[in-house]
Scaffold this motif. Structure first.
Motif, mmCIF file in Angstrom:
data_model
loop_
_atom_site.group_PDB
_atom_site.id
_atom_site.type_symbol
_atom_site.label_atom_id
_atom_site.label_comp_id
_atom_site.label_asym_id
_atom_site.label_seq_id
_atom_site.Cartn_x
_atom_site.Cartn_y
_atom_site.Cartn_z
ATOM 1 N N ILE A 211 0.831 -1.206 0.000
ATOM 2 C CA ILE A 211 0.000 0.000 0.000
ATOM 3 C C ILE A 211 0.864 1.253 0.000
ATOM 4 O O ILE A 211 0.572 2.234 -0.703
ATOM 5 C CB ILE A 211 -0.952 -0.006 1.214
ATOM 6 C CG1 ILE A 211 -1.959 -1.158 1.075
ATOM 7 C CG2 ILE A 211 -1.681 1.323 1.341
ATOM 8 C CD1 ILE A 211 -2.806 -1.382 2.304
ATOM 9 N N ALA A 212 1.954 1.234 0.782
ATOM 10 C CA ALA A 212 2.845 2.396 0.834
ATOM 11 C C ALA A 212 3.482 2.672 -0.521
ATOM 12 O O ALA A 212 3.610 3.834 -0.940
ATOM 13 C CB ALA A 212 3.928 2.172 1.889
ATOM 14 N N LEU A 213 3.876 1.610 -1.226
ATOM 15 C CA LEU A 213 4.468 1.784 -2.551
ATOM 16 C C LEU A 213 3.452 2.375 -3.524
ATOM 17 O O LEU A 213 3.791 3.242 -4.338
ATOM 18 C CB LEU A 213 4.978 0.442 -3.077
ATOM 19 C CG LEU A 213 5.630 0.457 -4.471
ATOM 20 C CD1 LEU A 213 6.795 1.441 -4.511
ATOM 21 C CD2 LEU A 213 6.095 -0.942 -4.868
ATOM 22 N N THR A 214 2.200 1.942 -3.401
ATOM 23 C CA THR A 214 1.143 2.501 -4.253
ATOM 24 C C THR A 214 0.936 3.981 -3.973
ATOM 25 O O THR A 214 0.782 4.784 -4.903
ATOM 26 C CB THR A 214 -0.180 1.747 -4.026
ATOM 27 O OG1 THR A 214 0.009 0.372 -4.370
ATOM 28 C CG2 THR A 214 -1.285 2.337 -4.893
ATOM 29 N N LEU A 215 0.928 4.354 -2.694
ATOM 30 C CA LEU A 215 0.776 5.772 -2.333
ATOM 31 C C LEU A 215 1.921 6.601 -2.901
ATOM 32 O O LEU A 215 1.720 7.715 -3.406
ATOM 33 C CB LEU A 215 0.717 5.921 -0.818
ATOM 34 C CG LEU A 215 -0.548 5.395 -0.129
ATOM 35 C CD1 LEU A 215 -0.395 5.469 1.386
ATOM 36 C CD2 LEU A 215 -1.762 6.189 -0.586
ATOM 37 N N LEU A 216 3.140 6.054 -2.828
ATOM 38 C CA LEU A 216 4.303 6.761 -3.365
ATOM 39 C C LEU A 216 4.182 6.935 -4.875
ATOM 40 O O LEU A 216 4.428 8.030 -5.406
ATOM 41 C CB LEU A 216 5.583 5.993 -3.021
ATOM 42 C CG LEU A 216 6.905 6.604 -3.506
ATOM 43 C CD1 LEU A 216 7.108 7.990 -2.902
ATOM 44 C CD2 LEU A 216 8.079 5.694 -3.159
#
Length: 246
Positions: free
Chosen positions: A44-49
């Protein structure tokens, strides 16, 4: 506030987030919650980035290709658990180690180093969370860019996320008490049902019921697994008297 955009973003986000939650619960129950949460959180964090960096360019990613990849990955995981759990409820003995039937479960439950990390579980939840959260991001960006209602699009996804987190926290204790085998049955049902749905969606298959197929496909797969187990158990019971006579 444009509530149509809020509801559209909420509904599209909730479908994907439920898939993430289902995989996290199953993997967390079998391999530890830290591994499941770190893997899903990383995806999820990679998607937000990526969303912050790419912005509107995120909509250039072919959604059908993403759905096909997601479907294939879910089916690859799910088919192993399906074979294993059907054999279990049919009363068949486990295959010897290395036979492949329980390799996925064994890796999730035992592939742990001295620090308690199970990297197979981390990667499993990372892949699932990444693919589904990218679809959430595409839906939010598409709605926000098309209508110029960024606050509404982001709010809808935020409400879906908050509501699902609250649900998971409220029911975390009962989920911890669920036996592993029924959990594994549900896991196979969800993975195969979701996998068939997304693969079909990527190939432009028109499922009966439209988006409701994401509910009835896993249920239908679960019924099929139960029937297969019952038939197999019946056949085994017929063979035992013959062996005793022989």
């Amino acid at each position: 506030m444009n509530w149509e955009i809020v509801l559209a973003s909420f509904a599209s986000s909730l479908i994907e987030l439920v898939e993430i939650l289902g995989i996290v619960i199953v993997v967390g129950r079998l391999a530890g919650w830290r591994n499941a949460l770190v893997g899903s959180g990383g995806g999820i964090a990679l998607t937000l980035l990526l969303s912050l960096v790419l912005g509107k360019s995120l909509t250039l990613i072919p959604v059908d290709i993403l759905r096909i990849v997601a479907g294939v990955l879910l089916l690859l995981f799910g088919q192993k658990w399906t074979r294993s759990i059907v054999r279990y409820y049919a009363g068949l003995p486990k295959k010897r180690k290395g036979g492949g039937e329980d390799s996925l479960e064994e890796q999730l439950a035992k592939d742990e180093n001295q620090s308690g990390w199970n990297w197979f579980a981390v990667v499993t939840t990372f892949k699932g969370a990444l693919l589904d959260s990218v679809e959430v991001a595409i839906a939010v960006v598409t709605l926000g860019a098309a209508e110029g209602e960024w606050l509404e699009a982001i709010s809808g996804a935020g409400f879906a996320t908050f509501g699902l987190v609250v649900f998971a926290l409220l029911f975390r204790a009962p989920l911890q008490q669920v036996p592993v085998k029924p959990m594994k049955f549900v896991a196979a049902m969800l993975l195969m049902g979701f996998g068939v749905y997304w693969l079909g969606a990527g190939l432009d298959v028109k499922w009966p019921g439209g988006h409701w197929a994401i509910i009835w496909l896993p249920l239908a797969w679960g019924v099929g697994m139960a029937i297969a187990s019952a038939i197999w158990r019946w056949r085994v019971s017929l063979q035992k008297p013959e062996e005793a006579i022989g």
